[in-house]
Every structure is written in C-alpha cells, then in structure tokens.
Design an enzyme around this catalytic site. Structure first.
Site, PDB file in Angstrom:
ATOM      1  N   HIS A  14       0.816  -1.206   0.000  1.00  0.00           N
ATOM      2  CA  HIS A  14       0.000   0.000   0.000  1.00  0.00           C
ATOM      3  C   HIS A  14       0.859   1.269   0.000  1.00  0.00           C
ATOM      4  CE1 HIS A  14      -2.972   2.745   2.295  1.00  0.00           C
ATOM      5  NE2 HIS A  14      -3.392   2.642   1.055  1.00  0.00           N
ATOM      6  N   ARG A  15       0.760   2.069  -1.062  1.00  0.00           N
ATOM      7  CA  ARG A  15       1.598   3.264  -1.268  1.00  0.00           C
ATOM      8  C   ARG A  15       3.083   2.880  -1.165  1.00  0.00           C
ATOM      9  NH1 ARG A  15      -1.638   7.472   2.769  1.00  0.00           N
ATOM     10  NH2 ARG A  15      -3.626   6.397   2.628  1.00  0.00           N
ATOM     11  N   GLU A  41       0.629  -0.413  -4.669  1.00  0.00           N
ATOM     12  CA  GLU A  41      -0.485   0.490  -4.883  1.00  0.00           C
ATOM     13  C   GLU A  41       0.055   1.898  -4.780  1.00  0.00           C
ATOM     14  OE1 GLU A  41      -4.102   2.839  -3.230  1.00  0.00           O
ATOM     15  OE2 GLU A  41      -2.034   2.701  -2.544  1.00  0.00           O
ATOM     16  N   ASP A  43      -1.169   6.349  -5.524  1.00  0.00           N
ATOM     17  CA  ASP A  43      -2.265   7.303  -5.748  1.00  0.00           C
ATOM     18  C   ASP A  43      -1.838   8.300  -6.817  1.00  0.00           C
ATOM     19  OD1 ASP A  43      -4.035   6.472  -3.429  1.00  0.00           O
ATOM     20  OD2 ASP A  43      -2.149   6.894  -2.412  1.00  0.00           O
ATOM     21  N   HIS A  56      -0.979  11.049  -2.294  1.00  0.00           N
ATOM     22  CA  HIS A  56      -2.249  10.623  -1.705  1.00  0.00           C
ATOM     23  C   HIS A  56      -3.185  11.790  -1.396  1.00  0.00           C
ATOM     24  CE1 HIS A  56      -5.056   9.533   1.528  1.00  0.00           C
ATOM     25  NE2 HIS A  56      -5.156   8.414   0.846  1.00  0.00           N
ATOM     26  N   GLU A 142      -4.367   3.981  -8.198  1.00  0.00           N
ATOM     27  CA  GLU A 142      -5.630   4.554  -7.728  1.00  0.00           C
ATOM     28  C   GLU A 142      -5.720   5.996  -8.209  1.00  0.00           C
ATOM     29  OE1 GLU A 142      -6.454   4.947  -3.460  1.00  0.00           O
ATOM     30  OE2 GLU A 142      -8.149   6.234  -4.003  1.00  0.00           O
ATOM     31  N   LYS A 144      -7.044   9.427  -7.876  1.00  0.00           N
ATOM     32  CA  LYS A 144      -7.716  10.252  -6.873  1.00  0.00           C
ATOM     33  C   LYS A 144      -8.733  11.171  -7.551  1.00  0.00           C
ATOM     34  CE  LYS A 144      -6.069   8.896  -2.989  1.00  0.00           C
ATOM     35  NZ  LYS A 144      -6.990   8.027  -2.212  1.00  0.00           N
ATOM     36  N   ASP A 264       0.097  -2.127   4.563  1.00  0.00           N
ATOM     37  CA  ASP A 264       1.260  -1.280   4.843  1.00  0.00           C
ATOM     38  C   ASP A 264       2.453  -2.114   5.279  1.00  0.00           C
ATOM     39  OD1 ASP A 264      -0.199   1.138   4.412  1.00  0.00           O
ATOM     40  OD2 ASP A 264      -1.106   0.890   6.391  1.00  0.00           O
TER      41      ASP A 264
HETATM   42  O1  G3P Z   1      -6.509   1.555  -2.659  1.00  0.00           O
HETATM   43  C1  G3P Z   1      -6.732   1.234  -1.326  1.00  0.00           C
HETATM   44  C2  G3P Z   1      -6.572   2.428  -0.447  1.00  0.00           C
HETATM   45  O2  G3P Z   1      -5.355   3.042  -0.765  1.00  0.00           O
HETATM   46  C3  G3P Z   1      -7.683   3.416  -0.592  1.00  0.00           C
HETATM   47  O3  G3P Z   1      -7.649   4.414   0.354  1.00  0.00           O
HETATM   48  O4  G3P Z   1      -7.135   6.626   1.253  1.00  0.00           O
HETATM   49  O5  G3P Z   1      -5.465   4.817   1.447  1.00  0.00           O
HETATM   50  O6  G3P Z   1      -5.934   5.852  -0.760  1.00  0.00           O
HETATM   51  P1  G3P Z   1      -6.490   5.471   0.570  1.00  0.00           P
HETATM   52 CA    CA Z   2      -4.702   4.649  -2.293  1.00  0.00          CA
END
Ligand code: G3P
Ligand code: CA
Length: 276
Positions: A14-15, A41, A43, A56, A142, A144, A264
């Site tokens: 995640h990120r 992942e 953003d 993000h 992702e 935004k 994470d």
């Molecule tokens: O893509 C999953 C998650 O990243 C979505 O929420 O706010 O962490 O970008 P957020």
């Molecule tokens: Ca995200």
C-alpha cells in the site's frame, strides 16, 4: 501476462512499503518489491500544469516541506502547484521526523535508510510506471478524485493513455472511489483492468462491479464480510481488501479466498503467505 486470475492471494504494498519508507515514493516502492509483494499500490493526482504525479492527499502539507518552502501558498493544494514547483520539495524527511508506523523506533529503519529519505522527490506517474516495468512488477494505480479541478476532465483518459504508451496494460490495475473514472478508463481502453473502491458496506457488490464493467472489488476491511468473498469470486469478481495490517485478519482473508490484500506491512504478509 494478465493481472487476474491468480490462485494465491496477492500481496499488494500500500503506497509502497509505507511502514518502512515515505509513502508513494520510489523508495517505498523499492522496499515493497524487496519485501516480496506481488504489486504495489499508488495514488495518482494532477498538478496545475496537467502533469500526473504520485500523491495521496489533495494537499502537500502532510508529506512534504511545502509549508516551509512556499509559506504563502496555503492550503498547499497539489492542483495549484506546477511539477517544477513540486520538484523543489522534500517528500521524505517528514517520515524520519514522524515515524508514522513506529518502525524507526522498532529498529526496522536503519540510519542509512533514513539518510536516504531526506530530499526524496515526488514521482511522476510516468516514473512510477517505468520503475514498475523496469522491475518486471505490477501496480495498482488509484486515480484520486480530481473533481472540481481542471484535471477532473481528463485524468482518467490521460492515465489510460500513459499506460498504453508504456506498453503496460497487463501490468496495471486501475482503481478509484470515483466510479465514473472507471467507466471512462474502460471507454478509453477496454483491455485495462479496473477495480471499484468502496468505503461503505455495499449489499450487492457483484452488481456494482459488473455494472461498471470492472473485474475487481476493493472494499475497506470493514466493508465486506468474510463469508461473502467466495461467492463473489465464483461470480467472477476478484476481491482485494484494504488496508489490512493485522496478521490475524490477513490469515482470515487468505483462508476465505481473498484474491489480494493491500497492506502497509507487505513484509509481514509475505511471511504469512510463505507459511501457507
Ligand atoms: O486503494 C486502497 C486504499 O489506498 C484506498 O484508500 O485513502 O489509502 O488511498 P487510501
Ligand atoms: Ca490509495
């Protein structure tokens, strides 16, 4: 190569491995790769001069030194900065100061790693995609919500075109909370895989995903019941759950057939998947 389907649960950083490095930087991506994650992942956001960058928040304040470098530019909306301005900022030092996941205190981030984070630049989406391709990896982009800004008019199409230009259609999964973007991505390129992000419980997720022409469902971990996962997969809908950092929850999702876990702590998930 195709993103789906996979027999085993995908480990999605995640990120990047953001417990160990500043989120949404290539340093975090590299640690995600080294941790054994199947993909990362990120953003995607749009700058004032219509560049796609990896960030993000709508604003720069939390993850850069924008407040110090541009004190007159509150609230530091990314949509009001050019890429050249963003390139003047440090997107890494905040991690050393804040230790957002307590991993510096836990001794998991060495002094050398911390030194490498100072001055990290914001990646462009192109740079992030090229890093992914260079390492024969995969990525969940992702998009935004850029609604209310000029970027909202083209962000979906521009993202799809960039992925096509780089020959990465089969390495990328596009997700968004803004489901109209998923329709627009599919219209731009039907070969791109898409995922519907949700942050509330949806009674009939298969209908939502299929109605969007998408392949994948991305519920928050509190937005799906474990017993729903198998039926969704039988219906042809892949299920990647976010953001799961608890190891018992990881195990439960694997046992119940989740196609992916966005975490994470890809380093912890890797160990669990290796045991399975
Ligand atoms: O893509 C999953 C998650 O990243 C979505 O929420 O706010 O962490 O970008 P957020
Ligand atoms: Ca995200």
């Amino acid at each position: 190569m195709s993103i789906y389907p996979f027999a085993k649960t995908l480990n999605i950083a995640h990120r990047g491995a953001r417990s160990l490095a500043p989120e949404n930087t290539l340093a975090a991506a590299r640690l995600g790769l080294e941790s054994g994650a199947d993909m990362w992942e990120l953003d995607a956001a749009v700058t004032q001069d219509e560049e796609l960058v990896v960030l993000h928040d709508d604003t720069l304040e939390r993850t850069s030194n924008a407040r110090q470098i541009f004190p007159q530019r509150a609230p530091w909306s990314v949509h009001h900065f050019t890429l050249a301005e963003l390139r003047q900022l440090d997107f890494g030092a905040w991690f050393n100061e804040q230790d957002p996941f307590g991993q510096i205190a836990a001794g998991k981030v060495t002094a050398e790693m911390q030194a490498g984070y100072v001055g990290l630049p914001i990646p462009t989406l192109r740079e992030a995609l090229l890093f992914t391709r260079e390492h024969d990896w995969r990525v969940n982009v992702e998009i935004k919500d850029a609604g209310g800004t000029p970027g909202g008019a083209f962000v979906a199409e521009r993202t799809a075109a960039l992925i096509e230009e780089l020959g990465m259609v089969e390495r990328v999964l596009i997700s968004s909370f803004n489901h109209s973007y998923l329709l627009r991505v599919k219209a731009a390129n039907p070969r791109l895989s898409t995922a519907a992000l949700v942050e509330t419980y949806i009674p009939d997720p298969a209908a939502l995903v299929q109605g969007l022409g998408a392949q994948v469902y991305h519920p928050g971990e509190d937005c799906i019941r474990l017993e729903e996962i198998a039926a969704l997969r039988r219906a042809g809908v892949e299920v990647n759950v976010w953001t799961v950092n608890d190891v018992e929850q990881m195990r439960a999702l694997i046992e119940n057939g989740a196609s992916g876990i966005i975490t994470d702590f890809p380093q912890a998930l890797h160990e669990i998947l290796a045991e399975e």
